[in-house]
Design a protein around this motif. Structure first.
Motif, PDB file in Angstrom:
ATOM      1  N   PHE A 180       0.834  -1.210   0.000  1.00 15.09           N
ATOM      2  CA  PHE A 180       0.000   0.000   0.000  1.00 15.09           C
ATOM      3  C   PHE A 180       0.863   1.251   0.000  1.00 15.09           C
ATOM      4  O   PHE A 180       0.590   2.207  -0.734  1.00 15.09           O
ATOM      5  CB  PHE A 180      -0.914  -0.020   1.231  1.00 15.09           C
ATOM      6  N   CYS A 181       1.918   1.266   0.805  1.00 12.16           N
ATOM      7  CA  CYS A 181       2.785   2.444   0.871  1.00 12.16           C
ATOM      8  C   CYS A 181       3.516   2.668  -0.452  1.00 12.16           C
ATOM      9  O   CYS A 181       3.679   3.817  -0.885  1.00 12.16           O
ATOM     10  CB  CYS A 181       3.784   2.290   2.018  1.00 12.16           C
ATOM     11  N   VAL A 182       3.964   1.609  -1.097  1.00 17.60           N
ATOM     12  CA  VAL A 182       4.632   1.748  -2.395  1.00 17.60           C
ATOM     13  C   VAL A 182       3.675   2.325  -3.418  1.00 17.60           C
ATOM     14  O   VAL A 182       4.036   3.228  -4.198  1.00 17.60           O
ATOM     15  CB  VAL A 182       5.183   0.386  -2.865  1.00 17.60           C
ATOM     16  N   PRO A 221       4.850  15.559   2.896  1.00 17.76           N
ATOM     17  CA  PRO A 221       3.397  15.427   3.149  1.00 17.76           C
ATOM     18  C   PRO A 221       2.897  13.993   3.059  1.00 17.76           C
ATOM     19  O   PRO A 221       2.142  13.542   3.926  1.00 17.76           O
ATOM     20  CB  PRO A 221       2.775  16.320   2.061  1.00 17.76           C
ATOM     21  N   VAL A 222       3.308  13.270   2.030  1.00 22.77           N
ATOM     22  CA  VAL A 222       2.818  11.902   1.886  1.00 22.77           C
ATOM     23  C   VAL A 222       3.448  10.990   2.938  1.00 22.77           C
ATOM     24  O   VAL A 222       2.809  10.040   3.415  1.00 22.77           O
ATOM     25  CB  VAL A 222       3.093  11.377   0.459  1.00 22.77           C
ATOM     26  N   LEU A 223       4.671  11.270   3.373  1.00 20.02           N
ATOM     27  CA  LEU A 223       5.270  10.490   4.445  1.00 20.02           C
ATOM     28  C   LEU A 223       4.516  10.697   5.752  1.00 20.02           C
ATOM     29  O   LEU A 223       4.310   9.745   6.523  1.00 20.02           O
ATOM     30  CB  LEU A 223       6.745  10.873   4.612  1.00 20.02           C
ATOM     31  N   ALA A 224       4.106  11.945   6.017  1.00 19.04           N
ATOM     32  CA  ALA A 224       3.328  12.218   7.227  1.00 19.04           C
ATOM     33  C   ALA A 224       1.964  11.528   7.168  1.00 19.04           C
ATOM     34  O   ALA A 224       1.501  10.972   8.169  1.00 19.04           O
ATOM     35  CB  ALA A 224       3.167  13.722   7.412  1.00 19.04           C
ATOM     36  N   ALA A 225       1.324  11.569   6.008  1.00 19.14           N
ATOM     37  CA  ALA A 225       0.015  10.921   5.867  1.00 19.14           C
ATOM     38  C   ALA A 225       0.131   9.411   6.048  1.00 19.14           C
ATOM     39  O   ALA A 225      -0.641   8.798   6.798  1.00 19.14           O
ATOM     40  CB  ALA A 225      -0.575  11.250   4.505  1.00 19.14           C
ATOM     41  N   THR A 228       0.932   8.445   9.674  1.00 20.97           N
ATOM     42  CA  THR A 228      -0.248   8.477  10.539  1.00 20.97           C
ATOM     43  C   THR A 228      -1.100   7.232  10.344  1.00 20.97           C
ATOM     44  O   THR A 228      -1.552   6.605  11.318  1.00 20.97           O
ATOM     45  CB  THR A 228      -1.082   9.735  10.249  1.00 20.97           C
ATOM     46  N   LEU A 229      -1.328   6.858   9.090  1.00 17.48           N
ATOM     47  CA  LEU A 229      -2.133   5.670   8.812  1.00 17.48           C
ATOM     48  C   LEU A 229      -1.463   4.401   9.329  1.00 17.48           C
ATOM     49  O   LEU A 229      -2.106   3.557   9.953  1.00 17.48           O
ATOM     50  CB  LEU A 229      -2.384   5.557   7.307  1.00 17.48           C
ATOM     51  N   GLN A 230      -0.160   4.271   9.058  1.00 16.83           N
ATOM     52  CA  GLN A 230       0.540   3.067   9.484  1.00 16.83           C
ATOM     53  C   GLN A 230       0.595   2.950  11.001  1.00 16.83           C
ATOM     54  O   GLN A 230       0.450   1.862  11.560  1.00 16.83           O
ATOM     55  CB  GLN A 230       1.957   3.054   8.899  1.00 16.83           C
ATOM     56  N   PHE A 231       0.823   4.053  11.673  1.00 17.17           N
ATOM     57  CA  PHE A 231       0.829   4.028  13.140  1.00 17.17           C
ATOM     58  C   PHE A 231      -0.526   3.567  13.662  1.00 17.17           C
ATOM     59  O   PHE A 231      -0.601   2.738  14.579  1.00 17.17           O
ATOM     60  CB  PHE A 231       1.171   5.415  13.696  1.00 17.17           C
ATOM     61  N   THR A 232      -1.597   4.087  13.073  1.00 15.16           N
ATOM     62  CA  THR A 232      -2.932   3.716  13.531  1.00 15.16           C
ATOM     63  C   THR A 232      -3.213   2.242  13.279  1.00 15.16           C
ATOM     64  O   THR A 232      -3.724   1.526  14.160  1.00 15.16           O
ATOM     65  CB  THR A 232      -3.987   4.582  12.829  1.00 15.16           C
ATOM     66  N   TRP A 233      -2.885   1.762  12.073  1.00  9.24           N
ATOM     67  CA  TRP A 233      -3.183   0.365  11.739  1.00  9.24           C
ATOM     68  C   TRP A 233      -2.345  -0.607  12.566  1.00  9.24           C
ATOM     69  O   TRP A 233      -2.864  -1.611  13.067  1.00  9.24           O
ATOM     70  CB  TRP A 233      -2.950   0.138  10.249  1.00  9.24           C
ATOM     71  N   LEU A 289      -0.499  15.487  13.570  1.00  9.88           N
ATOM     72  CA  LEU A 289      -0.124  15.386  12.162  1.00  9.88           C
ATOM     73  C   LEU A 289      -1.310  15.583  11.218  1.00  9.88           C
ATOM     74  O   LEU A 289      -1.200  15.239  10.035  1.00  9.88           O
ATOM     75  CB  LEU A 289       0.522  14.018  11.886  1.00  9.88           C
ATOM     76  N   HIS A 290      -2.425  16.129  11.700  1.00 12.35           N
ATOM     77  CA  HIS A 290      -3.598  16.155  10.836  1.00 12.35           C
ATOM     78  C   HIS A 290      -3.423  17.098   9.649  1.00 12.35           C
ATOM     79  O   HIS A 290      -3.938  16.826   8.561  1.00 12.35           O
ATOM     80  CB  HIS A 290      -4.839  16.548  11.652  1.00 12.35           C
ATOM     81  N   LYS A 291      -2.674  18.192   9.801  1.00  9.54           N
ATOM     82  CA  LYS A 291      -2.458  19.092   8.666  1.00  9.54           C
ATOM     83  C   LYS A 291      -1.626  18.406   7.583  1.00  9.54           C
ATOM     84  O   LYS A 291      -1.958  18.466   6.399  1.00  9.54           O
ATOM     85  CB  LYS A 291      -1.762  20.369   9.134  1.00  9.54           C
ATOM     86  N   GLN A 292      -0.535  17.754   7.992  1.00  8.87           N
ATOM     87  CA  GLN A 292       0.280  17.024   7.028  1.00  8.87           C
ATOM     88  C   GLN A 292      -0.486  15.841   6.443  1.00  8.87           C
ATOM     89  O   GLN A 292      -0.298  15.473   5.284  1.00  8.87           O
ATOM     90  CB  GLN A 292       1.567  16.530   7.694  1.00  8.87           C
ATOM     91  N   PHE A 293      -1.360  15.250   7.252  1.00  6.99           N
ATOM     92  CA  PHE A 293      -2.149  14.112   6.775  1.00  6.99           C
ATOM     93  C   PHE A 293      -3.080  14.536   5.638  1.00  6.99           C
ATOM     94  O   PHE A 293      -3.136  13.897   4.587  1.00  6.99           O
ATOM     95  CB  PHE A 293      -2.956  13.547   7.942  1.00  6.99           C
ATOM     96  N   VAL A 294      -3.796  15.633   5.829  1.00  9.96           N
ATOM     97  CA  VAL A 294      -4.704  16.129   4.792  1.00  9.96           C
ATOM     98  C   VAL A 294      -3.927  16.591   3.565  1.00  9.96           C
ATOM     99  O   VAL A 294      -4.312  16.319   2.418  1.00  9.96           O
ATOM    100  CB  VAL A 294      -5.582  17.264   5.348  1.00  9.96           C
ATOM    101  N   ALA A 295      -2.793  17.283   3.787  1.00  8.82           N
ATOM    102  CA  ALA A 295      -1.984  17.738   2.649  1.00  8.82           C
ATOM    103  C   ALA A 295      -1.443  16.560   1.856  1.00  8.82           C
ATOM    104  O   ALA A 295      -1.398  16.590   0.621  1.00  8.82           O
ATOM    105  CB  ALA A 295      -0.838  18.617   3.147  1.00  8.82           C
ATOM    106  N   GLY A 296      -1.037  15.510   2.538  1.00 12.89           N
ATOM    107  CA  GLY A 296      -0.506  14.350   1.836  1.00 12.89           C
ATOM    108  C   GLY A 296      -1.543  13.622   1.033  1.00 12.89           C
ATOM    109  O   GLY A 296      -1.251  13.050  -0.022  1.00 12.89           O
TER     110      GLY A 296
END
Length: 304
Positions: A180-182, A221-225, A228-233, A289-296
């Motif tokens: 997914f990350c790739v 931006p995409v690294l932050a997004a 955040t997703l990977q940390f949550t999962w 990280l929500h600002k970077q998450f949305v930007a990513g």
């Protein structure tokens, strides 16, 4: 004889802005989104409300009733009874290396697919995307057997195998989140103008410098997004820890809620307080990280 200046007309008032016509479809869309948001927030609000009330009160009056007493005692009891500090540490040992390794390896692969002219790169990207469609549950038995057969040194695993080790749990998270990350990072890197890469190539920059010094900083931006997703999962995982670990003192924080269940009786208000304490770190990370998450998520949605 005196000359008088001609009277000037007062400046005309600016025209009133036209009123926007209310579209019925837009109203329905906002109503639908409001109902969806309410559906997601209502269980959380009910959990917060229940965690502040004694169980005997809710058993007598019901959960949807006015409170007679509100207290934070359940949070203190859940913190100590579930031994949350130890399980928090176990989770961080698993999640932090898992997120970093996943993003690092995925950025390597995405850079090769998006920026290097390697043969079959489109097919490779499709394979990574298709790998996300495989249900992880079908691999439980083969992975369990494989983990018991792969040896590890004693300083990495008490069982001297991948089974019941932090390394094994980190590897399974990296393997399942890697595709997914790739896929996301490769599509994001394609939005970066090719002229930047060509200018660095003319200046004599090698592949590593173009990746580390040029492309990776533009991917914040995409690294932050993705982070955040990977940390949550990974933080919320319960399946793989249950299948691939057996030592109770190594389990992540999601399994700590079992310590709040009694043999013959379960205080669901206490369980609600423990669930909120377990979910708190993910809320903190998303808030930071929500600002970077949305930007990513939005920056790589279009190309050009």
């Amino acid at each position: 004889m005196t000359l008088t200046a001609p009277a000037t007309a007062p400046p005309a008032a600016p025209p009133a802005p036209p009123r926007r016509r209310v579209r019925p479809l837009r109203v329905l869309l906002h109503v639908f989104l409001g109902l969806v948001a309410l559906g997601w927030l209502l269980p959380l609000a009910l959990s917060v409300y229940a965690s502040l009330r004694p169980y005997d009160e809710t058993a007598r009056l019901g959960y949807f009733s006015l409170p007679e007493q509100l207290t934070f005692g359940y949070y203190e009891q859940a913190w100590t009874q579930a031994e949350l500090p130890r399980y928090y540490l176990n989770t961080l040992i698993i999640v932090i290396p898992g997120v970093l390794v996943t993003l690092l390896l995925a950025s390597f692969t995405a850079f090769a697919i998006a920026r290097l002219r390697i043969p079959g790169r489109r097919t490779l990207l499709i394979v990574f995307a298709a790998g996300n469609l495989l249900p992880p549950q079908v691999l439980i038995t083969p992975l369990y057997t494989l983990y018991t057969m792969v040896p590890l040194p004693a300083w990495l695993s008490d069982s001297q195998s991948l089974y019941d080790s932090y390394v094994g749990l980190i590897l399974v998270h990296v393997a399942f989140q890697f595709g997914f990350c790739v896929f996301v990072m490769a599509n994001f890197m394609r939005t970066i103008p090719e002229e930047i890469n060509e200018a660095a190539l003319v200046d004599g920059a090698g592949v590593w410098k173009r990746y580390w010094r040029l492309t990776l900083p533009l991917c914040r931006p995409v690294l932050a997004a993705l982070g955040t997703l990977q940390f949550t999962w990974m933080y919320n995982d319960f399946l793989w820890a249950l299948v691939l670990m057996s030592s109770g003192d190594k389990l992540p924080v999601t399994s700590a809620l079992n310590n709040l269940r009694g043999q013959f009786f379960t205080d669901y208000n206490l369980l609600a307080a423990g669930s909120l304490l377990v979910a708190l770190p993910t809320l903190i990370v998303f808030q930071l990280l929500h600002k970077q998450f949305v930007a990513g998520l939005t920056l790589g949605s279009t190309k050009g």
